[in-house]
Design an enzyme around this catalytic site. Structure first.
Site, PDB file in Angstrom:
ATOM      1  N   LYS A  92      34.410  37.030  49.498  1.00 56.22           N
ATOM      2  CA  LYS A  92      35.256  36.947  48.299  1.00 56.22           C
ATOM      3  C   LYS A  92      35.977  38.269  48.117  1.00 56.22           C
ATOM      4  CE  LYS A  92      36.752  34.955  44.568  1.00 56.22           C
ATOM      5  NZ  LYS A  92      38.125  35.224  45.102  1.00 56.22           N
ATOM      6  N   LYS A 116      30.699  45.944  44.806  1.00 58.16           N
ATOM      7  CA  LYS A 116      31.214  45.463  43.519  1.00 58.16           C
ATOM      8  C   LYS A 116      30.712  44.046  43.256  1.00 58.16           C
ATOM      9  CE  LYS A 116      35.704  45.803  43.058  1.00 58.16           C
ATOM     10  NZ  LYS A 116      37.155  45.570  42.919  1.00 58.16           N
ATOM     11  N   LYS A 128      38.398  41.428  52.063  1.00 61.58           N
ATOM     12  CA  LYS A 128      39.725  41.785  51.549  1.00 61.58           C
ATOM     13  C   LYS A 128      40.745  41.419  52.602  1.00 61.58           C
ATOM     14  CE  LYS A 128      41.491  43.708  47.848  1.00 61.58           C
ATOM     15  NZ  LYS A 128      40.918  43.778  46.488  1.00 61.58           N
ATOM     16  N   GLY A 167      44.098  37.405  44.238  1.00 60.62           N
ATOM     17  CA  GLY A 167      45.200  38.357  44.170  1.00 60.62           C
ATOM     18  C   GLY A 167      44.744  39.803  44.218  1.00 60.62           C
ATOM     19  N   ASP A 168      45.700  40.685  44.390  1.00 65.37           N
ATOM     20  CA  ASP A 168      45.535  42.135  44.280  1.00 65.37           C
ATOM     21  C   ASP A 168      46.967  42.675  44.114  1.00 65.37           C
ATOM     22  OD1 ASP A 168      43.301  44.346  44.719  1.00 65.37           O
ATOM     23  OD2 ASP A 168      45.035  45.080  45.800  1.00 65.37           O
ATOM     24  N   ASN A 242      49.093  43.836  36.626  1.00 66.65           N
ATOM     25  CA  ASN A 242      48.107  42.952  35.998  1.00 66.65           C
ATOM     26  C   ASN A 242      46.992  43.730  35.302  1.00 66.65           C
ATOM     27  OD1 ASN A 242      45.264  41.481  36.674  1.00 66.65           O
ATOM     28  ND2 ASN A 242      46.788  40.056  35.914  1.00 66.65           N
ATOM     29  N   SER A 385      36.690  35.399  38.850  1.00 61.31           N
ATOM     30  CA  SER A 385      37.028  34.544  39.994  1.00 61.31           C
ATOM     31  C   SER A 385      35.840  33.663  40.359  1.00 61.31           C
ATOM     32  CB  SER A 385      37.374  35.406  41.210  1.00 61.31           C
ATOM     33  OG  SER A 385      38.717  35.823  41.160  1.00 61.31           O
TER      34      SER A 385
END
Ligand code: NDP
Ligand code: 2IT
Length: 453
Positions: A92, A116, A128, A167-168, A242, A385
């Protein structure tokens, strides 16, 4: 072998095998150094070669993305997905579209994501991805064709129980929509394979707000532990995407005064408080530069990047009580940290991933300033998420309030876990150590349980 010798060996190995991946080295060094007290107390981690195993991704996928621009020319970008660790759940983590994306950046982000995600207390592994594609200046149709081409390769490697991107930087609701549409077309499956989806087609309420809101909840918990709170605090925020926007929104709700924001071209200082509606209109709707903010609010001061201090950033030179770096990596330097301290800043709360340079971090940890590391403070996004994944699995949709209450509780628990772990290892309030050890321990114990996979 003593833990410090082993750590140096692993860092040498990373340097040798990942040349030029400076950000990945920086992130690894910070995590490995802070594990020393744990490694000295529990010999299993070195005996089982956990450090050697955890710094190597389970899988790195690099692919070519060909897409056709508006004048009919074929363009080529690089695509990445680094599936770092699946010991506690499916991979994830977000996707970043920005011209600076390379393997080292994606690996640093994926490595941070492991710990995290473990800290959230949820069952999610670390990953990622992204591309060096620059969405800036591209038409909607170009962004759509790029996303379709990107997914035409990525779909082979992801799935709702396998790897769930989100997203990022440079990837928001629009990009997630195009990526999801292409995944559905290629597989014929309508499944929760991405998070940050639109609310009409499986998205979770409060996901858009979650990282910024979570960052503020974390700061409030941290301050409360020291008999303080956010009310009346002057806060500087970097970024205007964001994370920054929803940090500013939530700060107002806590009675704090957010006085700055920034983008890649400049910084806004608005002494009476950032006008959130103007900021949203400029950034979320019109996608303009922050210069537009200064022309609408003549009492705001705009400093273009060309006028920044030579080794620092204008935003950290504005006097504040609390700083929320919420733009990108290594945006807060040693010079900036010293200026923040001199101006009386009491807390640096990382909304972005690794926004503080290694030198600045070392200085801050020696100072009296409180420091909330990104892998704890910005975990509200990925935690929500996971709440989206839960809703998709049961075909449910929870109300905004339900999700927000869960997010608040998760952020409170993350703070407590990091803080209690710092106390356990005799460094009360050092949340770098607390967060790294707590996240690592959960993942490493799971790796031991699962054997040599
Ligand atoms: P956005 O793309 O929405 O916004 C990014 C902001 O940072 C923009 O204001 C952008 O300026 C600025 N920025 C980006 N790169 C640079 C750069 N190299 N130099 C200066 N400014 C830059 O991204 P997010 O808000 O989603 O992400 C911000 C940070 O938070 C990142 O570190 C991300 O990894 C992290 N994060 C994001 C989460 C999420 O859920 N979105 C979750 C956890 C962490 P401009 O508009 O000019 O490009
Ligand atoms: O850095 C991050 O935690 C994110 N970009 C969010 C990842 C996610 O899967 O929601």
């Amino acid at each position: 072998m003593p833990s410090s010798k082993k750590i140096e060996e692993i860092l040498d190995y990373i340097k040798e095998c990942s040349p030029g991946q400076d950000e990945f080295y920086q992130a690894s060094q910070e995590v490995l150094y802070s594990l020393r007290p744990l490694l000295n107390e529990d010999s299993r981690y070195l005996e089982q070669n956990i450090l050697e195993r955890i710094v190597v991704p389970e899988r790195s996928i690099i692919f070519r993305v060909n897409w056709v621009d508006d004048v009919g020319k074929i363009q080529t970008n690089l695509g990445y997905r680094v599936q770092f660790n699946s010991a506690i759940g499916p991979y994830k983590g977000g996707l970043r579209f920005h011209p600076t994306v390379n393997l080292g950046i994606v690996k640093f982000l994926g490595f941070e994501q492991i710990f995290k995600n473990a800290l959230t207390g949820l069952q999610i592994g670390g990953a990622k991805g992204g591309s060096n594609f620059d969405p800036k200046g591209k038409s909607d149709n170009e962004v759509m064709r790029f996303c379709q081409a990107f997914m035409s390769e990525l779909y082979k490697h992801i799935g709702n129980k396998r790897d769930v991107p989100a997203g990022d930087i440079g990837v928001g609701a629009r990009e997630i929509g195009y990526l999801f549409g292409q995944y559905k077309k290629l597989t014929g499956e309508f499944e929760g394979v991405l998070t940050g989806k639109g609310l009409n087609w499986g998205g979770s309420k409060a996901r858009k707000e979650a990282t910024g809101y979570g960052s503020v909840y974390f700061a409030e918990n941290f301050l409360n532990a020291y008999d303080n709170d956010l009310k009346g605090k002057r806060c500087t925020i970097s970024g205007s995407g964001n994370v920054a926007i929803y940090t500013i929104e939530k700060l107002y709700e806590f009675g704090a005064l957010p006085i700055s924001c920034s983008d890649s071209r400049g910084t806004i200082y608005h002494e009476k408080g950032i006008d959130l509606e103007t900021l949203k209109a400029i950034k979320e709707i019109n996608h303009e530069s922050l210069e537009a903010y200064a022309s609408l609010h003549t009492d705001a001061i705009y400093t273009p990047v060309s006028h920044y201090p030579t080794d620092g950033h204008a935003v950290w030179h504005i006097a504040c009580d609390i700083a929320f770096p919420s733009a990108t990596q290594n945006e807060l330097t040693l010079t900036d940290a010293k200026v923040l301290e001199k101006n009386g800043c009491i807390l640096i709360n990382e909304g972005a991933n690794m926004p503080t340079t290694a030198e600045a971090l070392e200085y801050i940890r020696e100072s009296k300033m409180l420091f909330a590391p990104g892998k704890a403070a910005n975990a509200g996004g990925v935690a929500t998420s996971q709440l989206e994944m839960s809703q998709n699995a049961s075909m449910a949709q929870w109300s905004f309030e339900e999700v927000d209450i869960k997010l608040r509780t998760i952020m409170q628990n993350i703070f407590k876990t990091a803080y209690d772990t710092s106390v356990e290892f005799d460094c009360e309030g050092d949340l770098v150590t607390g967060a790294n050890i707590a996240g690592f321990r959960k993942v490493a114990d799971s790796m031991i349980d699962q054997g040599s996979v």
